[in-house]
Design a protein around this motif. Structure first.
Motif, mmCIF file in Angstrom:
data_model
loop_
_atom_site.group_PDB
_atom_site.id
_atom_site.type_symbol
_atom_site.label_atom_id
_atom_site.label_comp_id
_atom_site.label_asym_id
_atom_site.label_seq_id
_atom_site.Cartn_x
_atom_site.Cartn_y
_atom_site.Cartn_z
ATOM 1 N N SER A 224 127.760 67.752 25.218
ATOM 2 C CA SER A 224 127.668 68.803 26.226
ATOM 3 C C SER A 224 127.674 70.182 25.575
ATOM 4 O O SER A 224 126.854 71.050 25.904
ATOM 5 N N GLY A 225 128.603 70.385 24.639
ATOM 6 C CA GLY A 225 128.676 71.667 23.952
ATOM 7 C C GLY A 225 127.445 71.940 23.107
ATOM 8 O O GLY A 225 126.905 73.054 23.112
ATOM 9 N N ALA A 226 126.982 70.914 22.389
ATOM 10 C CA ALA A 226 125.808 71.075 21.531
ATOM 11 C C ALA A 226 124.561 71.393 22.359
ATOM 12 O O ALA A 226 123.764 72.269 21.987
ATOM 13 N N LEU A 227 124.388 70.717 23.481
ATOM 14 C CA LEU A 227 123.226 70.978 24.327
ATOM 15 C C LEU A 227 123.255 72.394 24.908
ATOM 16 O O LEU A 227 122.217 73.051 25.015
ATOM 17 N N THR A 228 124.457 72.854 25.274
ATOM 18 C CA THR A 228 124.577 74.229 25.756
ATOM 19 C C THR A 228 124.163 75.220 24.685
ATOM 20 O O THR A 228 123.420 76.176 24.940
ATOM 21 N N ALA A 229 124.632 74.983 23.450
ATOM 22 C CA ALA A 229 124.306 75.871 22.337
ATOM 23 C C ALA A 229 122.819 75.833 22.011
ATOM 24 O O ALA A 229 122.208 76.859 21.701
ATOM 25 N N ILE A 230 122.219 74.647 22.089
ATOM 26 C CA ILE A 230 120.785 74.517 21.858
ATOM 27 C C ILE A 230 120.008 75.291 22.920
ATOM 28 O O ILE A 230 119.040 76.002 22.617
ATOM 29 N N TYR A 231 120.438 75.173 24.162
ATOM 30 C CA TYR A 231 119.789 75.886 25.255
ATOM 31 C C TYR A 231 119.882 77.399 25.057
ATOM 32 O O TYR A 231 118.966 78.148 25.412
ATOM 33 N N CYS B 289 129.632 74.409 15.945
ATOM 34 C CA CYS B 289 130.883 75.060 16.321
ATOM 35 C C CYS B 289 131.146 74.924 17.821
ATOM 36 O O CYS B 289 132.271 74.638 18.241
ATOM 37 N N ILE B 290 130.098 75.128 18.618
ATOM 38 C CA ILE B 290 130.265 75.000 20.064
ATOM 39 C C ILE B 290 130.580 73.559 20.438
ATOM 40 O O ILE B 290 131.427 73.296 21.310
ATOM 41 N N ALA B 291 129.931 72.595 19.783
ATOM 42 C CA ALA B 291 130.240 71.185 20.018
ATOM 43 C C ALA B 291 131.698 70.892 19.692
ATOM 44 O O ALA B 291 132.387 70.174 20.423
ATOM 45 N N PHE B 292 132.171 71.479 18.594
ATOM 46 C CA PHE B 292 133.533 71.228 18.118
ATOM 47 C C PHE B 292 134.572 71.766 19.110
ATOM 48 O O PHE B 292 135.492 71.048 19.516
ATOM 49 N N VAL B 293 134.418 73.020 19.519
ATOM 50 C CA VAL B 293 135.430 73.611 20.403
ATOM 51 C C VAL B 293 135.366 73.009 21.804
ATOM 52 O O VAL B 293 136.388 72.915 22.492
ATOM 53 N N LEU C 149 122.945 63.587 17.546
ATOM 54 C CA LEU C 149 122.249 63.016 18.702
ATOM 55 C C LEU C 149 121.629 64.115 19.567
ATOM 56 O O LEU C 149 120.510 63.973 20.066
ATOM 57 N N SER C 150 122.347 65.213 19.732
ATOM 58 C CA SER C 150 121.838 66.319 20.540
ATOM 59 C C SER C 150 120.607 66.948 19.903
ATOM 60 O O SER C 150 119.638 67.285 20.592
ATOM 61 N N LEU C 151 120.634 67.088 18.585
ATOM 62 C CA LEU C 151 119.489 67.670 17.888
ATOM 63 C C LEU C 151 118.263 66.768 17.960
ATOM 64 O O LEU C 151 117.137 67.231 18.142
ATOM 65 N N LEU C 152 118.483 65.461 17.833
ATOM 66 C CA LEU C 152 117.369 64.518 17.765
ATOM 67 C C LEU C 152 116.733 64.249 19.122
ATOM 68 O O LEU C 152 115.515 64.069 19.215
ATOM 69 N N PHE C 153 117.545 64.225 20.172
ATOM 70 C CA PHE C 153 117.040 63.721 21.443
ATOM 71 C C PHE C 153 116.971 64.757 22.556
ATOM 72 O O PHE C 153 116.568 64.423 23.674
ATOM 73 N N ASN C 154 117.354 66.007 22.286
ATOM 74 C CA ASN C 154 117.337 66.975 23.382
ATOM 75 C C ASN C 154 115.920 67.225 23.899
ATOM 76 O O ASN C 154 115.719 67.516 25.068
#
Length: 203
Positions: free
Chosen positions: A16-23, A33-37, A73-78
């Protein structure tokens, strides 16, 4: 079951955090970092409040590994997700449900009052998302009119009601998490919300 929901909650909140950061078009370091926090922010606050230090992720590197998996996973499949915002909501909702139960379980382990356990569940479920939204320059969903923390509290109440009835603990985890996740999806679909503060303003 507790170990399963712990891993699942960490993974889906990291996604969820990673997808938000990617967006938001952050760089790779920002995405991680966003995924982590997002994954660990709520749990870190909970552990500090109950005096469980060093906090869990500092003692067990599996959490760092799980977050890294969610990051990859977020990087590969978003790009294969049809609607990014729907995916964000889905992953956030699943993490929200299971992290509520993780917080409650931690409170029970420390022999805290059920009310405090429910508060810990709500903090665990929401605080990582609050940090994520602030860092991504969004108003945290916790502070918007959308029903959010209320559902975590209701799920916590259901958990202790079912516990009082003497049901199997794994079944209680399952029913409580399904209730929270389903209730949030329904609330979103039907546009249920709490009144905003301006209803009390004098006209």
């Amino acid at each position: 079951m507790f170990e399963i929901i712990d891993v699942l909650g960490t993974l889906v909140f990291a996604i969820s955090g990673a997808l938000t950061a990617i967006y938001k078009k952050l760089d790779l370091f920002g995405v991680y970092c966003i995924a982590f926090v997002t994954a660990l922010g709520g749990g870190t606050l909970r552990d500090v409040l109950i005096g469980n230090t060093p906090v869990g992720w500092m003692l067990d590197l599996k959490y760092v590994a799980i977050i890294f998996i969610g990051f990859i996973l977020s990087l590969l499949f978003n790009k294969y997700l049809e609607k990014l915002r729907i995916s964000l909501f889905l992953f956030d909702t699943i993490g929200f449900g299971v992290f509520t139960l993780i917080g409650i379980e931690k409170g029970i382990e420390h022999n805290l009052h059920p009310v405090i356990c429910i508060v810990l569940g709500a903090l665990t479920a929401t605080f990582g998302g609050v940090i994520r939204d602030i860092l991504c320059n969004e108003i945290p969903v916790l502070f918007r009119k959308e029903i959010y923390a209320t559902l975590s509290i209701l799920g916590g109440l259901l958990f202790f009601i079912l516990l009082k009835w003497g049901l199997d603990l794994d079944l209680i985890y399952l029913l409580s998490s399904v209730f929270i996740i389903s209730a949030r999806i329904i609330a979103f679909k039907l546009n249920w919300s709490l009144p905003t503060g301006n209803v009390f303003l004098k006209k």
